[in-house]
Scaffold this motif. Sequence first.
Motif, PDB file in Angstrom:
ATOM      1  N   ARG A 188      -6.405  21.483 -13.063  1.00 50.34           N
ATOM      2  CA  ARG A 188      -7.060  22.769 -12.814  1.00 50.34           C
ATOM      3  C   ARG A 188      -8.584  22.677 -12.838  1.00 50.34           C
ATOM      4  N   ASP A 189      -9.106  21.504 -13.152  1.00 47.25           N
ATOM      5  CA  ASP A 189     -10.552  21.291 -13.105  1.00 47.25           C
ATOM      6  C   ASP A 189     -10.917  20.623 -11.791  1.00 47.25           C
ATOM      7  N   SER A 190     -11.942  21.116 -11.109  1.00 52.44           N
ATOM      8  CA  SER A 190     -12.251  20.627  -9.762  1.00 52.44           C
ATOM      9  C   SER A 190     -12.634  19.150  -9.744  1.00 52.44           C
ATOM     10  N   LYS A 191     -13.366  18.685 -10.760  1.00 51.51           N
ATOM     11  CA  LYS A 191     -13.758  17.266 -10.791  1.00 51.51           C
ATOM     12  C   LYS A 191     -12.551  16.375 -11.041  1.00 51.51           C
ATOM     13  N   ASP A 192     -11.727  16.741 -11.997  1.00 56.80           N
ATOM     14  CA  ASP A 192     -10.520  15.952 -12.255  1.00 56.80           C
ATOM     15  C   ASP A 192      -9.560  16.015 -11.071  1.00 56.80           C
TER      16      ASP A 192
ATOM     17  N   ALA B 124     -10.247  16.250  -7.971  1.00 56.82           N
ATOM     18  CA  ALA B 124     -10.716  15.360  -6.907  1.00 56.82           C
ATOM     19  C   ALA B 124     -10.241  13.928  -7.148  1.00 56.82           C
ATOM     20  N   SER B 125     -10.172  13.529  -8.407  1.00 54.21           N
ATOM     21  CA  SER B 125      -9.667  12.197  -8.731  1.00 54.21           C
ATOM     22  C   SER B 125      -8.162  12.124  -8.575  1.00 54.21           C
ATOM     23  N   LEU B 126      -7.474  13.089  -9.136  1.00 50.03           N
ATOM     24  CA  LEU B 126      -6.014  13.062  -9.138  1.00 50.03           C
ATOM     25  C   LEU B 126      -5.418  13.099  -7.737  1.00 50.03           C
ATOM     26  N   THR B 127      -6.121  13.707  -6.793  1.00 51.70           N
ATOM     27  CA  THR B 127      -5.627  13.794  -5.419  1.00 51.70           C
ATOM     28  C   THR B 127      -6.084  12.627  -4.557  1.00 51.70           C
ATOM     29  N   SER B 128      -6.787  11.659  -5.141  1.00 48.62           N
ATOM     30  CA  SER B 128      -7.254  10.480  -4.410  1.00 48.62           C
ATOM     31  C   SER B 128      -6.296   9.321  -4.602  1.00 48.62           C
ATOM     32  N   GLY B 129      -5.794   8.766  -3.492  1.00 48.01           N
ATOM     33  CA  GLY B 129      -4.914   7.609  -3.586  1.00 48.01           C
ATOM     34  C   GLY B 129      -5.616   6.418  -4.216  1.00 48.01           C
ATOM     35  N   THR B 130      -6.895   6.240  -3.920  1.00 49.14           N
ATOM     36  CA  THR B 130      -7.659   5.141  -4.512  1.00 49.14           C
ATOM     37  C   THR B 130      -7.730   5.289  -6.021  1.00 49.14           C
ATOM     38  N   TRP B 131      -7.988   6.509  -6.483  1.00 46.88           N
ATOM     39  CA  TRP B 131      -8.078   6.728  -7.925  1.00 46.88           C
ATOM     40  C   TRP B 131      -6.711   6.563  -8.587  1.00 46.88           C
ATOM     41  N   ARG B 132      -5.649   7.022  -7.936  1.00 50.36           N
ATOM     42  CA  ARG B 132      -4.320   6.877  -8.520  1.00 50.36           C
ATOM     43  C   ARG B 132      -3.941   5.405  -8.688  1.00 50.36           C
TER      44      ARG B 132
ATOM     45  N   THR C  67      -2.649  21.360  -8.757  1.00 52.81           N
ATOM     46  CA  THR C  67      -4.045  21.680  -8.479  1.00 52.81           C
ATOM     47  C   THR C  67      -4.100  23.066  -7.845  1.00 52.81           C
ATOM     48  N   ASN C  68      -5.277  23.631  -7.772  1.00 53.18           N
ATOM     49  CA  ASN C  68      -5.426  24.939  -7.128  1.00 53.18           C
ATOM     50  C   ASN C  68      -5.035  24.899  -5.658  1.00 53.18           C
ATOM     51  N   ALA C  69      -5.115  23.705  -5.044  1.00 50.03           N
ATOM     52  CA  ALA C  69      -4.745  23.545  -3.634  1.00 50.03           C
ATOM     53  C   ALA C  69      -3.257  23.269  -3.459  1.00 50.03           C
ATOM     54  N   GLY C  70      -2.501  23.168  -4.563  1.00 46.23           N
ATOM     55  CA  GLY C  70      -1.052  23.032  -4.455  1.00 46.23           C
ATOM     56  C   GLY C  70      -0.500  21.637  -4.576  1.00 46.23           C
TER      57      GLY C  70
ATOM     58  N   SER D  18       0.844  -1.189   0.000  1.00 49.25           N
ATOM     59  CA  SER D  18       0.000   0.000   0.000  1.00 49.25           C
ATOM     60  C   SER D  18       0.877   1.235   0.000  1.00 49.25           C
ATOM     61  N   TYR D  19       0.754   2.031  -1.066  1.00 51.94           N
ATOM     62  CA  TYR D  19       1.506   3.279  -1.131  1.00 51.94           C
ATOM     63  C   TYR D  19       0.594   4.405  -0.703  1.00 51.94           C
ATOM     64  N   PRO D  20       0.806   4.994   0.458  1.00 52.38           N
ATOM     65  CA  PRO D  20      -0.061   6.070   0.905  1.00 52.38           C
ATOM     66  C   PRO D  20       0.012   7.260  -0.027  1.00 52.38           C
ATOM     67  N   GLY D  21      -1.125   7.868  -0.269  1.00 51.37           N
ATOM     68  CA  GLY D  21      -1.172   9.040  -1.131  1.00 51.37           C
ATOM     69  C   GLY D  21      -1.239  10.305  -0.306  1.00 51.37           C
ATOM     70  N   GLU D  22      -1.419  11.411  -0.985  1.00 52.90           N
ATOM     71  CA  GLU D  22      -1.461  12.689  -0.290  1.00 52.90           C
ATOM     72  C   GLU D  22      -2.699  12.804   0.604  1.00 52.90           C
ATOM     73  N   ASP D  23      -3.760  12.044   0.262  1.00 58.54           N
ATOM     74  CA  ASP D  23      -4.976  12.136   1.059  1.00 58.54           C
ATOM     75  C   ASP D  23      -5.165  10.941   1.979  1.00 58.54           C
ATOM     76  N   ASP D  24      -4.254   9.974   1.939  1.00 56.62           N
ATOM     77  CA  ASP D  24      -4.396   8.798   2.794  1.00 56.62           C
ATOM     78  C   ASP D  24      -3.063   8.432   3.427  1.00 56.62           C
ATOM     79  N   LYS D  25      -2.250   9.448   3.653  1.00 53.30           N
ATOM     80  CA  LYS D  25      -0.910   9.226   4.197  1.00 53.30           C
ATOM     81  C   LYS D  25      -0.976   8.958   5.702  1.00 53.30           C
ATOM     82  N   GLN D  26      -0.252   7.929   6.147  1.00 48.88           N
ATOM     83  CA  GLN D  26      -0.188   7.614   7.564  1.00 48.88           C
ATOM     84  C   GLN D  26       1.127   8.112   8.123  1.00 48.88           C
ATOM     85  N   SER D  27       1.115   8.456   9.380  1.00 48.66           N
ATOM     86  CA  SER D  27       2.315   8.983  10.011  1.00 48.66           C
ATOM     87  C   SER D  27       3.440   7.974   9.943  1.00 48.66           C
ATOM     88  N   GLY D  28       4.569   8.428   9.413  1.00 52.54           N
ATOM     89  CA  GLY D  28       5.741   7.574   9.337  1.00 52.54           C
ATOM     90  C   GLY D  28       5.764   6.649   8.155  1.00 52.54           C
ATOM     91  N   ALA D  29       4.731   6.661   7.292  1.00 53.43           N
ATOM     92  CA  ALA D  29       4.688   5.748   6.160  1.00 53.43           C
ATOM     93  C   ALA D  29       5.519   6.294   5.016  1.00 53.43           C
TER      94      ALA D  29
END
Length: 331
Positions: free
Chosen positions: A299-303, A305-313, A150-153, A74-85
């Motif tokens: 830069r699209d909000s729907k895309d 949301a996918s790109l920042t999801s570890g599950t989607w990646r 993304t707009n959120a960086g 399991s590779y933690p993503g930016e939205d599902d990162k665990q401490s120390g992983a």
Amino acid sequence: MSYLGPEFDQPRPGGPRRPRRGPLTVALAALVPGALLGWVVYETVGSSDGGGSDQAAVRSATASPTTSAPLLPSYPGEDDKQSGASAGPSARTGSSAPAASGSGSGSLKGKVVVIDPGHNPGNFQHASEINRKVDIGTNRKECDTTGTSTNAGYTEARFTLDVAHRLRTLLEQQGATVKLTHDDGSPSWGPCVDERARIGNAAHADAAVSIHADGAAPGDRGFHVILPGPVHAGAADTRPIVPASKDLGERIAGNFVRVTGEPPSNYLGGGTGLVTREDLGGLNLSTVPKVFIECGNMRDSKDAASLTSGTWRQKAAEGISAGIVSFLRGS
């Protein structure tokens, strides 16, 4: 790529306690050896997979349909990162072309795949180096760029490395030898687009894929796969690889939309998810079948949301992998 240039408790054995009832003592005593034997068998089987039936179910769900692949890490993503992983496998450092690796068995044994994660997280600190012009055959362009975000960086460079790690795992499970053009800070910037092409060429790759995400206007959605056009200029001659690259790109596009549900681009490619370009050094200088994939628009909000999801990646990596596997098998 927005530039014109280059993520129970194990059941416990046991049963009802034997009641102290004189008339039943002998009968129950006869059952004890069988119960103990069953307990021993249970403990042996349960401990062999380290986690009981729940882990076995996960293992079954993640294994390749054609191989007895081990449980995916399991590779933690930016939205599902665990401490120390860790963000991925241990870095292969020491050169701009990390050492290749492969499991040595499976349906892709003997095949070499080069994965080119677009940009580099360190490019931001090396403006002068990445702005240096390099020869791409048709003209000279920047060594590399910082990529988009993304707009959120959440940066494209972080996205591409994450997907590359996931893709590497999937392909290695199939027996392929996999090489990344750069990985986890090595080198600290780049490589330049011409060097990225040369890494694939030197590896004699059976397939090479450059992973990106776009930075188009909001409302522009979807993925597209970039195919090399027929270029014959200077150091570039893509004519020998155009047919095979098109086959590779079509297979990746078809599997990507099937696995991820991401639609083909609504702003490029006329709904096909395929675009041909003659201005990208990573394609122009390649002598092996190679394509780029823009997995969505950051830069699209729907895309986004996918790109920042570890599950989607993970799905993105699976879609790309399925396309590569289909291409290499010729089926």
